[in-house]
Structure formats: C-alpha cells, structure tokens
Design a protein around this motif. Structure first.
Motif, PDB file in Angstrom:
ATOM      1  N   ILE A  17       0.850  -1.189   0.000  1.00 50.54           N
ATOM      2  CA  ILE A  17       0.000   0.000   0.000  1.00 50.54           C
ATOM      3  C   ILE A  17       0.883   1.237   0.000  1.00 50.54           C
ATOM      4  N   ASP A  18       0.792   2.023  -1.051  1.00 51.17           N
ATOM      5  CA  ASP A  18       1.513   3.300  -1.118  1.00 51.17           C
ATOM      6  C   ASP A  18       0.680   4.359  -0.410  1.00 51.17           C
ATOM      7  N   LEU A  19       1.305   5.041   0.548  1.00 50.81           N
ATOM      8  CA  LEU A  19       0.608   6.034   1.366  1.00 50.81           C
ATOM      9  C   LEU A  19       1.223   7.401   1.134  1.00 50.81           C
ATOM     10  N   LEU A  20       0.530   8.233   0.397  1.00 47.88           N
ATOM     11  CA  LEU A  20       0.954   9.617   0.202  1.00 47.88           C
ATOM     12  C   LEU A  20       0.130  10.477   1.154  1.00 47.88           C
ATOM     13  N   ASP A  46       3.251  -3.003   3.993  1.00 45.90           N
ATOM     14  CA  ASP A  46       3.047  -4.359   3.502  1.00 45.90           C
ATOM     15  C   ASP A  46       1.972  -5.035   4.346  1.00 45.90           C
ATOM     16  N   VAL A  47       1.017  -5.667   3.677  1.00 45.93           N
ATOM     17  CA  VAL A  47      -0.152  -6.227   4.347  1.00 45.93           C
ATOM     18  C   VAL A  47      -0.422  -7.643   3.842  1.00 45.93           C
ATOM     19  N   VAL A  65      -1.065  -5.678   9.249  1.00 44.29           N
ATOM     20  CA  VAL A  65       0.145  -4.953   8.857  1.00 44.29           C
ATOM     21  C   VAL A  65       1.373  -5.820   9.114  1.00 44.29           C
ATOM     22  N   LEU A  66       2.139  -6.105   8.059  1.00 43.06           N
ATOM     23  CA  LEU A  66       3.417  -6.788   8.219  1.00 43.06           C
ATOM     24  C   LEU A  66       4.490  -5.803   8.642  1.00 43.06           C
ATOM     25  N   GLU A  67       4.541  -4.672   7.959  1.00 44.05           N
ATOM     26  CA  GLU A  67       5.451  -3.601   8.318  1.00 44.05           C
ATOM     27  C   GLU A  67       5.040  -2.320   7.621  1.00 44.05           C
ATOM     28  N   LEU A  68       5.353  -1.225   8.279  1.00 39.35           N
ATOM     29  CA  LEU A  68       5.171   0.105   7.702  1.00 39.35           C
ATOM     30  C   LEU A  68       6.556   0.705   7.574  1.00 39.35           C
ATOM     31  N   ARG A  76       9.892   4.911   4.514  1.00 39.19           N
ATOM     32  CA  ARG A  76      10.290   5.496   3.217  1.00 39.19           C
ATOM     33  C   ARG A  76       9.369   4.922   2.156  1.00 39.19           C
ATOM     34  N   GLN A  77       9.495   5.420   0.952  1.00 38.46           N
ATOM     35  CA  GLN A  77       8.659   4.933  -0.139  1.00 38.46           C
ATOM     36  C   GLN A  77       9.036   3.508  -0.525  1.00 38.46           C
ATOM     37  N   SER A  78       8.147   2.857  -1.235  1.00 37.71           N
ATOM     38  CA  SER A  78       8.390   1.484  -1.671  1.00 37.71           C
ATOM     39  C   SER A  78       9.508   1.421  -2.708  1.00 37.71           C
TER      40      SER A  78
END
Length: 344
Positions: A222-225, A277-278, A288-291, A294-296
C-alpha cells in the motif's frame, strides 16, 4: 525554476525506471541528484548527477549529504532505504538548515517503525489488527516458541525485529520440504525439522526476533501519500508473486485496505510517501506486516499505472495541490529487461 531532488539508494532494481518516469513525465522542472554506496549502481546513468556515499549507518554519512546539499542546492531529499531514512531523520536540523526539505517522518516515529515488535505493540494498543506474535529476546527459548506456534497454527513465520526491507524472513510449514530461497535469499521456506536442525542457528545473533502466525497471501503493498496526517493518495497493489516484490503488481480497490491506510496515516501523523506491507489472517482481516519509513522500492509500479506519486510528492513540498485521479483498478504492471547505451 528548477527544483532539485536528491534521491538516495539509486542502485535498486527499479530505480532506473523510477528516475526515467520522473524526469520524462514530470509536470515540474526538475533536476535529479542520485547517491548510492555502490559505484556500479545502475540508477546513476539516469540521474543528472551522481555521487558515491557511505551506507546510512556510517558516521560520515550526514556530513557528506550536507556537502551535496550545498553543492547542488538541493530542494528535497527522498530517502529510499530504511538506514538512510533513519540517519537523515535523526539529523533533520542539519539536513534542513539551508532550506532543503526531507521527505521523511520524524525520528520519534522512525524509532517505532524500524522495530517490528514495537510497531506491532503500538498498532495493537491503537486497535489496529496485527498478527498473533511472540517476541523472542532469548535464543534458548526460540525452539519451544516456534514449536508451540507451529502446533497451534500449522505454520509459523520468524523474522528479526530490526530487519530492513523484508530481509531474514523464515517461513516454516508442513507444505515445504528442505530449503527454498526467494528474493535473493531474503525469504527462506523450510519444513520444521530442517529449520531446527540447520537454519535456526542463523538467527542466534539476530535478536530480538518476532515469531508470528503465518498469514494468508497475497501480499499487498500500500503506497501512502500523506500530508500532516491527512491521506492524499492511497494505492493498494497486489503482488503477482508474494515472495518476490518486483515480479509485478495488480492495482486493486479494497475499502478495508483504504481505511487501514487512512488509519495509519492518522495514527503516525504522516507526511510524504511511505510503503505498508499487508497480508490477511484466517478470518480475512488485513494485518500490517510492516510500515516502512520510506517509499516502496517498487513505487515505479504505481507511477507506471498512471498515478504520478513522485510528482505529487514534489507538489506537496512546494505547497501545491494535487489532482484527484481515478484509481486504475485491475491494471497489471509487469517487469521486463531492457538495455540502454551509456556515454559516461
């Protein structure tokens, strides 16, 4: 007026694609400065300028970045590795003192995000669904906890709490026999006996460890802007191959994932661009696996699908609004090998 960006870690597999997309299609007049610790970093050939820097954990890293900021009059730094995000955020006052902006969360939040055990506990306390986990601080207890989780769930995942970029993940299941490696050995699959007899010793110096239930594929990126805790663009991408993040993605629309993204942005009061990552538990709940701070590494996928995430990031840095765009649902983006002739 030219807007100058410094992008770190341009040796990533999709860095050339990301830089090309940004330079060829940007609605901004930009100049790209790339840095990497590897003199052979392929992304350097697509930047306007390139410099070798030490790894983010090196004591000289920040002073070298400061010199580059002054040399190239950098407007914005985009860290693309965890170590560099941690180092830059911890020295934010030095990095930003000449008007440069750092596209990274504050160090207090990074201290949580860089430790999976702390991330899971924080999210659990805030009511966000997380996997069933045990935190191992004593190597001697690892075998018994793995055995317990294996008996309860039929499979188990072990990962270092402080690992970066999905490294050091062991997945144990009765469906596996022997050892199989994925994603340049970042992920290892094995049966229980093989793990205990041959692989477990590799984790002795990786404490603390997270032992958790094995979640259900696919893996979703998941990209979070975001800006000041408000979601600006949330894009969920299903991996074509869950164990190999750069094997392609399919853009999906799932309200539960969108709501999860908004919740994370709000809880951590995020600004800039991040990667989450989910996977899903047996009841279909996203976990949630990890947040990542930084960007992907595969943000080029989202841009190729038609969502200009880095252009949007620059707009946010300039204080400009970004356009509402329709999510390209079911658009599939695949990798392919290409060649380019360089002259330098």
């Amino acid at each position: 007026m030219t807007f100058t960006i410094l992008i770190t870690c341009v040796g990533g597999d999709l860095a050339p694609q990301m830089i090309q997309q940004l330079k060829l299609n940007s609605r901004h007049d930009i100049k790209v400065i790339g840095v990497d610790a590897n003199i052979e970093a392929s992304g350097q050939y697509f930047c306007d300028e390139f410099s070798i820097v030490p790894f983010g954990g090196d004591p000289s890293y920040i002073s070298i970045i400061q010199k580059l900021i002054l040399l190239y009059n950098i407007d914005l730094i985009i860290p693309t590795s965890d170590e560099e995000a941690i180092a830059l955020s911890s020295s934010r006052s030095k990095v930003e003192k000449n008007g440069c902006q750092l596209a990274c969360v504050d160090s207090e939040i990074i201290n949580i995000l860089s430790n999976k055990a702390e991330t899971y506990q924080f999210l659990k306390n805030k009511g966000v669904h997380v996997p069933i986990t045990h935190i191992i601080n004593n190597y001697e207890s690892l075998n018994s906890i793995v055995d317990l989780m294996y008996k309860e769930h039929g499979s188990v995942v072990i990962k270092p709490a402080l690992a970066r970029g999905g490294r050091g993940v062991y997945i144990i299941s009765s469906l596996f026999e022997g050892v199989k490696y994925f994603d340049d050995k970042r992920e290892v699959h094995s049966d229980l006996d093989t793990f205990v007899d041959k692989l477990m010793i590799n984790l002795k110096d990786e404490l603390p460890l997270v032992v958790m239930e094995r979640l259900i594929e696919p893996v979703i990126d998941i990209d979070l802007l975001a800006w000041n805790g408000n979601a600006k663009r949330i894009v969920a991408r299903k991996r074509v191959n869950s164990a190999v993040p750069n094997d392609g993605h399919i853009i999906i629309e799932d309200k539960s994932l969108t709501n999860l993204g908004k919740k994370l942005i709000e809880l951590f009061q995020l600004s800039w661009l991040y990667d989450c990552d989910v996977m899903f538990d047996s009841k279909g709940n996203p976990c949630v696996l990890e947040l990542n701070p930084r960007q992907s590494g595969s943000i080029a996928v989202t841009i190729a699908a038609g969502l200009p995430m880095l252009d949007d990031l620059i707009s946010l840095a300039k204080g400009e609004p970004i356009e509402d765009l329709e999510l390209p649902v079911n658009k599939r983006v695949i990798p392919y090998k290409s060649l380019i002739t360089i002259t330098k």
